[in-house]
Design an enzyme around this catalytic site. Structure first.
Site, PDB file in Angstrom:
ATOM      1  N   GLU A   3       4.599  32.706  -8.438  1.00  0.00           N
ATOM      2  CA  GLU A   3       4.886  31.351  -8.921  1.00  0.00           C
ATOM      3  C   GLU A   3       6.201  30.821  -8.342  1.00  0.00           C
ATOM      4  OE1 GLU A   3       2.990  29.222 -10.462  1.00  0.00           O
ATOM      5  OE2 GLU A   3       1.370  30.668 -10.594  1.00  0.00           O
ATOM      6  N   CYS A  11      -8.238  16.953  -6.207  1.00  0.00           N
ATOM      7  CA  CYS A  11      -7.496  15.775  -6.663  1.00  0.00           C
ATOM      8  C   CYS A  11      -6.186  15.699  -5.870  1.00  0.00           C
ATOM      9  CB  CYS A  11      -7.239  15.883  -8.162  1.00  0.00           C
ATOM     10  SG  CYS A  11      -6.680  14.364  -8.937  1.00  0.00           S
ATOM     11  N   CYS A  48     -13.279  12.724  -4.987  1.00  0.00           N
ATOM     12  CA  CYS A  48     -13.799  12.510  -6.340  1.00  0.00           C
ATOM     13  C   CYS A  48     -15.281  12.878  -6.455  1.00  0.00           C
ATOM     14  CB  CYS A  48     -13.595  11.057  -6.769  1.00  0.00           C
ATOM     15  SG  CYS A  48     -11.863  10.537  -6.668  1.00  0.00           S
ATOM     16  N   CYS A  64     -15.536  16.279  -7.905  1.00  0.00           N
ATOM     17  CA  CYS A  64     -14.637  16.595  -9.023  1.00  0.00           C
ATOM     18  C   CYS A  64     -15.421  16.713 -10.334  1.00  0.00           C
ATOM     19  CB  CYS A  64     -13.572  15.508  -9.159  1.00  0.00           C
ATOM     20  SG  CYS A  64     -12.459  15.831 -10.536  1.00  0.00           S
ATOM     21  N   CYS A  75     -12.833  10.211 -15.620  1.00  0.00           N
ATOM     22  CA  CYS A  75     -11.501   9.961 -15.054  1.00  0.00           C
ATOM     23  C   CYS A  75     -11.206   8.463 -14.999  1.00  0.00           C
ATOM     24  CB  CYS A  75     -11.435  10.561 -13.648  1.00  0.00           C
ATOM     25  SG  CYS A  75      -9.881  10.215 -12.786  1.00  0.00           S
TER      26      CYS A  75
HETATM   27  N1  ADE Z   1       0.672  27.016  -6.922  1.00  0.00           N
HETATM   28  C1  ADE Z   1       1.395  27.379  -7.984  1.00  0.00           C
HETATM   29  N2  ADE Z   1       0.829  28.422  -8.613  1.00  0.00           N
HETATM   30  C2  ADE Z   1      -0.284  28.731  -7.920  1.00  0.00           C
HETATM   31  C3  ADE Z   1      -1.291  29.720  -8.049  1.00  0.00           C
HETATM   32  N3  ADE Z   1      -1.242  30.594  -9.051  1.00  0.00           N
HETATM   33  N4  ADE Z   1      -2.282  29.736  -7.163  1.00  0.00           N
HETATM   34  C4  ADE Z   1      -2.320  28.838  -6.174  1.00  0.00           C
HETATM   35  N5  ADE Z   1      -1.415  27.890  -5.995  1.00  0.00           N
HETATM   36  C5  ADE Z   1      -0.396  27.835  -6.851  1.00  0.00           C
END
Ligand code: ADE
Length: 352
Positions: A44, A203, A210, A213, A219
């Site tokens: 992350e 998105c 779309c 989606c 939406c």
């Molecule tokens: N961007 C932020 N977290 C992510 C994840 N777990 N998988 C893919 N893209 C991301």
């Protein structure tokens, strides 16, 4: 339209995201299919400002060198910055190291298991804390990164200005109401990954797709034919620019003189050529006898978050390792790969 008025659809909202993720989402990334908070946290942080394709390259290398939070905490910051080199936004790497130290020092080496507690750690904001807590522990908490803001503001027709803190808080509240309500251990990781995947692959900021989606019939932005009106955010980043002269001192055996950048500041903690605000200041820093040997190199522009840098390298080839005025190190070519170097400096050296 508020979430409250669309309760039925809202329960369905999470279900649709969950079902779509299973079939069409990304399920084979190296930080998925695990509930290990160390791996999820690391991914992350890397993914905060960096594309998945780049992280795919760095993530396994990082894990090989630092397989767990203890090994990361024990490592010198220089080693962490060295492995981070090229990913940019180096405060992430400094906070990563601080966070590992905090997990070891304050939590006996185990990541806390709630978003609230995770948020107290260095470099972990509300959205990252929610990502870790939902993906690893099934906590019912909402993420709200750039991709997810786009998905939710479009789906809800949320057109309040997100530059206003109260509006952003309201969007968090809406995001929380949209979360799954049952089978959280399974549904929360799936939902969190699903909204991220929708934002990244369907998105998208430009030309959203779309037609594929799962939310398009509900939406608001799609109904109005105006996906690019969302999200609304008025305050633009104030950009500045800076001219920088770099003293590229190199001996005939190719060692270069590098100084450590102060923290805070541009490239804080990384090794870099000595930097100057003007060509005159650079020239004055060099003993008079050597000045005729200075050679101006082609300039380079480099974009940071808030700043455009215009870099002017000036090269000095020396036959001795004698640069008494600067605190730093002579780095031989075989040391360069492991040093934390700013990307443009590494590029200069490898092209060099
Ligand atoms: N961007 C932020 N977290 C992510 C994840 N777990 N998988 C893919 N893209 C991301």
């Amino acid at each position: 339209m508020s979430v409250e008025e669309r309760d039925l659809t809202m329960t369905e909202f999470a279900t649709r995201v969950v079902v779509w993720q299973k079939i069409h989402g990304r399920n084979d990334l190296p930080w998925q299919n695990t509930r290990d908070p160390y791996r999820v946290w690391l991914s992350e942080i890397m993914l905060q400002q960096t594309q998945v394709s780049t992280v795919l390259d760095y993530f396994p290398r990082f894990l090989t060198r630092f397989p767990d939070v203890g090994s990361l905490a024990r490592a010198p910051l220089d080693d962490v910055l060295g492995l981070w080199s090229g990913l940019g936004y180096y405060s992430r790497a400094r906070n990563l190291h601080l966070c590992a130290l905090a997990v070891v020092g304050l939590h006996s080496g185990a990541f806390p298991q709630t978003a609230l507690a995770l948020q107290t750690l260095p470099g972990i904001g509300r959205s990252t804390a929610a990502a870790i807590a939902s993906l690893c522990f099934g906590e019912r908490v909402a993420i709200l990164d750039g991709n997810v803001k786009r998905v939710l503001t479009r789906a809800l027709g949320f057109d309040a200005d997100l530059a206003v803190a109260a509006n952003e808080r309201r969007l968090w509240d809406n995001a929380t109401q949209l979360l799954p309500i049952a089978d959280l251990q399974q549904s929360m990781p799936r939902y969190t990954q699903g909204v991220m995947d929708l934002g990244a692959t369907v998105c998208t900021a430009r030309k959203p797709n779309c037609t594929i989606c799962p939310l398009s019939d509900a939406c608001v932005a799609h109904r109005l034919g105006q996906p690019d009106h969302y999200p609304v955010k008025t305050r633009k980043l104030k950009r500045s620019s800076q001219l920088i002269w770099l003293l590229w001192a190199q001996t005939i055996d190719s060692s270069v003189w590098l100084t450590k950048r102060p923290i805070p500041g541009v490239w804080g903690g990384l090794y870099c050529f000595p930097l100057f605000d003007s060509r005159e200041a650079l020239v004055e820093s060099v003993p008079p006898d050597w000045r005729p040997a200075l050679e101006d190199q082609p300039s380079i522009s480099h974009v940071l978050t808030h700043k455009d840098l215009y870099l002017h390298p000036v090269r000095l080839t020396m036959n001795s390792q004698d640069l008494a005025d600067f605190a730093g190190i002579w780095a031989a070519t075989d040391q360069w790969p492991d040093l934390g170097l700013p990307a443009p400096i590494r590029k200069l050296l490898t092209q060099g």
